[in-house]
Design an enzyme around this catalytic site. Structure first.
Site, short mmCIF file in Angstrom:
data_model
loop_
_atom_site.label_atom_id
_atom_site.label_comp_id
_atom_site.label_asym_id
_atom_site.label_seq_id
_atom_site.Cartn_x
_atom_site.Cartn_y
_atom_site.Cartn_z
N ALA A 73 13.71 -0.69 4.09
CA ALA A 73 12.45 -1.01 4.77
C ALA A 73 12.48 -0.63 6.25
O ALA A 73 11.46 -0.24 6.81
CB ALA A 73 12.14 -2.49 4.62
N THR A 74 13.64 -0.74 6.88
CA THR A 74 13.71 -0.36 8.30
C THR A 74 13.28 1.10 8.43
O THR A 74 12.46 1.45 9.28
CB THR A 74 15.15 -0.56 8.84
OG1 THR A 74 15.47 -1.94 8.72
CG2 THR A 74 15.28 -0.12 10.27
N SER A 197 12.32 -2.90 0.45
CA SER A 197 13.76 -2.69 0.29
C SER A 197 14.20 -3.27 -1.04
O SER A 197 13.78 -4.37 -1.40
CB SER A 197 14.52 -3.44 1.40
OG SER A 197 14.91 -2.59 2.43
N ALA A 198 15.11 -2.57 -1.73
CA ALA A 198 15.53 -3.02 -3.06
C ALA A 198 16.38 -4.28 -3.03
O ALA A 198 16.33 -5.10 -3.94
CB ALA A 198 16.32 -1.90 -3.76
N CYS A 321 19.13 -10.87 11.06
CA CYS A 321 19.34 -9.89 12.11
C CYS A 321 19.55 -10.55 13.46
O CYS A 321 20.16 -9.98 14.33
CB CYS A 321 18.13 -8.96 12.17
SG CYS A 321 17.59 -8.50 10.53
N1 PMP Z 1 11.03 -6.17 7.07
C1 PMP Z 1 11.21 -7.45 6.73
C2 PMP Z 1 10.02 -8.36 6.66
C3 PMP Z 1 12.48 -7.93 6.42
O1 PMP Z 1 12.65 -9.21 6.08
C4 PMP Z 1 13.58 -7.04 6.48
C5 PMP Z 1 14.98 -7.49 6.16
N2 PMP Z 1 15.35 -8.72 6.71
C6 PMP Z 1 13.34 -5.71 6.85
C7 PMP Z 1 12.05 -5.31 7.12
C8 PMP Z 1 14.45 -4.71 6.95
O2 PMP Z 1 14.95 -4.41 5.70
P1 PMP Z 1 16.28 -3.52 5.57
O3 PMP Z 1 17.33 -4.25 6.36
O4 PMP Z 1 16.58 -3.51 4.12
O5 PMP Z 1 15.98 -2.19 6.13
#
Ligand code: PMP
Length: 381
Positions: A73-74, A197-198, A321
């Site tokens: 997702a990032t 994200s999976a 994070c």
């Molecule tokens: N968006 C949201 C709302 C999330 O909760 C997270 C993960 N905590 C992310 C983005 C980022 O996902 P990833 O670390 O898998 O890239």
């Protein structure tokens, strides 16, 4: 000490063994590069990738061409924020977005993009009318998450999407915490871009997707081999894509039942803590909340101390994070919490492995830890 009980399902989830089983052949036997279609090894991987894409598309009820596999997702969020032509334009977001949305937005702001950060109410909801009022002629993007992982608030994305569609502004939703947990039917929700994200839904880490409404143009950020129809160069993570598709397929059949089970357990846990432990409060809403999410404050007790006392459980005080830093959660502050209250709050993330027996132990441990910590905290102060 026995194995800790996992209650941090918003940070991540274990990979479902059924998902892993579907992925394994793609590491060893069907290992071909899906772009190498001159031979059978490559073509077999390419065929599997076509199927995985179709399956993810089906989950969200979009066309396969709308699905781009990413590293999570990032990356999906960055593809949107770096890929749309936003120079000299205006964008709208909310105060409780994930840092993978807010940080690139701050970068854009430094480069001259006008940014409106909408406030949320005390339960974490964005008012769709505030989106409507913030839209200007030069607004080129609205980015509002589908659900928040800290306080569980599920945003009214249907309404927000309708407003954006009416005003012809692209609408992006970061659905990382929502996908696979609540229904997200993009044939109904007017959403142009969706990130996921999976690993949040019992799939593997390091893979995700961006859903892009066909016709919407994004500039690539990673360039090179031109994979993912030029939007995301780099050899596709075939086992990961298979894993994402498999995880979502399982969610499709299990989501409704699990949501009901988790909501009931979560509500019982909430009521038990609020009834039995004095000086506690609920952060976030009672309804329109992610099924497994609970966030509770414990007056006079630092969350770090409480989590240390409760180390039989894997808990978190907010987004993983920012865990480890003793900063009050920006999400709780945006909901109107004081700094003191924000550092006294803990998130309980229930998931597939959570049993009612786990929660009985949790409540008993909380009661005794709170009783033990309160006088000590008082003396320290
Ligand atoms: N968006 C949201 C709302 C999330 O909760 C997270 C993960 N905590 C992310 C983005 C980022 O996902 P990833 O670390 O898998 O890239």
């Amino acid at each position: 000490m026995s194995e800790p009980i996992y209650l941090d399902h918003h940070a991540t989830t274990p990979c479902d063994p059924r998902v892993l089983e579907r992925m394994l052949p793609f590491f060893t036997e069907i290992f071909g590069n899906p772009s190498a279609i001159t031979h059978q090894h490559g073509r077999r991987a390419a065929t599997a990738l076509v199927e995985a894409r179709a399956s993810v598309a089906d989950f969200f009820r979009v066309k396969p061409a709308a699905v781009y596999f990413t590293a999570g997702a990032t990356e999906s969020n960055h593809l949107v924020l770096r890929g749309l032509a936003l120079e000299g334009k205006h964008l709208i977001t909310s105060a409780i977005e994930h840092p993978s949305v807010l940080t690139p937005i701050r970068d854009l702001e430094r480069k001259g993009v006008a940014v409106t950060v909408l406030p949320v109410d005390r339960e974490g909801f964005v008012d769709p009318d505030s989106v409507r009022s913030a839209i200007r002629a030069e607004t080129a993007l609205v980015s509002i998450m589908a659900a928040n992982g800290e306080v569980g608030t599920i945003q009214p994305i249907q309404k927000i999407g309708e407003i954006c569609r009416e005003r012809e502004v692209p609408f992006h939703t970061d659905a990382t915490q929502a996908a696979g947990k609540i229904p997200l039917d993009l044939s109904e929700i007017p959403c142009d871009l969706l990130s996921l994200s999976a690993h949040k839904v019992y799939g593997p880490k390091g893979v995700g997707a961006l859903i892009v409404r066909p016709g919407l143009r994004l500039a690539p950020w990673l360039t090179g081999g031109g994979q993912e129809r030029g939007l995301r160069s780099g050899t596709v993570n075939v086992p990961g894509a298979i894993g994402l598709a498999a995880a979502l397929e399982i969610r499709r059949s299990e989501m409704a039942g699990e949501a009901e089970r988790l909501t009931a357990m979560r509500d019982r846990l909430r009521d038990a803590i609020l009834d039995r432990i004095p000086g506690t409060w609920l952060n976030g809403p009672r309804r329109s909340r992610l099924p497994g999410n609970l966030n509770i404050g414990f007056e006079g007790i630092d969350a770090e101390s409480l989590m240390f006392a409760m180390r039989r459980f894997s808990l978190s005080s907010g987004s993983a994070c920012s865990a480890g830093e003793k900063n009050p959660s920006p999400v709780l502050l945006a909901l109107g919490s004081s700094e003191a209250r924000a550092v006294e709050s803990i998130r309980f993330g229930l998931g597939r492995s959570t049993s009612p027996a786990d929660l009985e132990i949790l409540i008993a441990d909380l009661e005794s830890s709170v009783a033990r910590l309160r006088p000590m905290e008082g003396i320290e102060k």
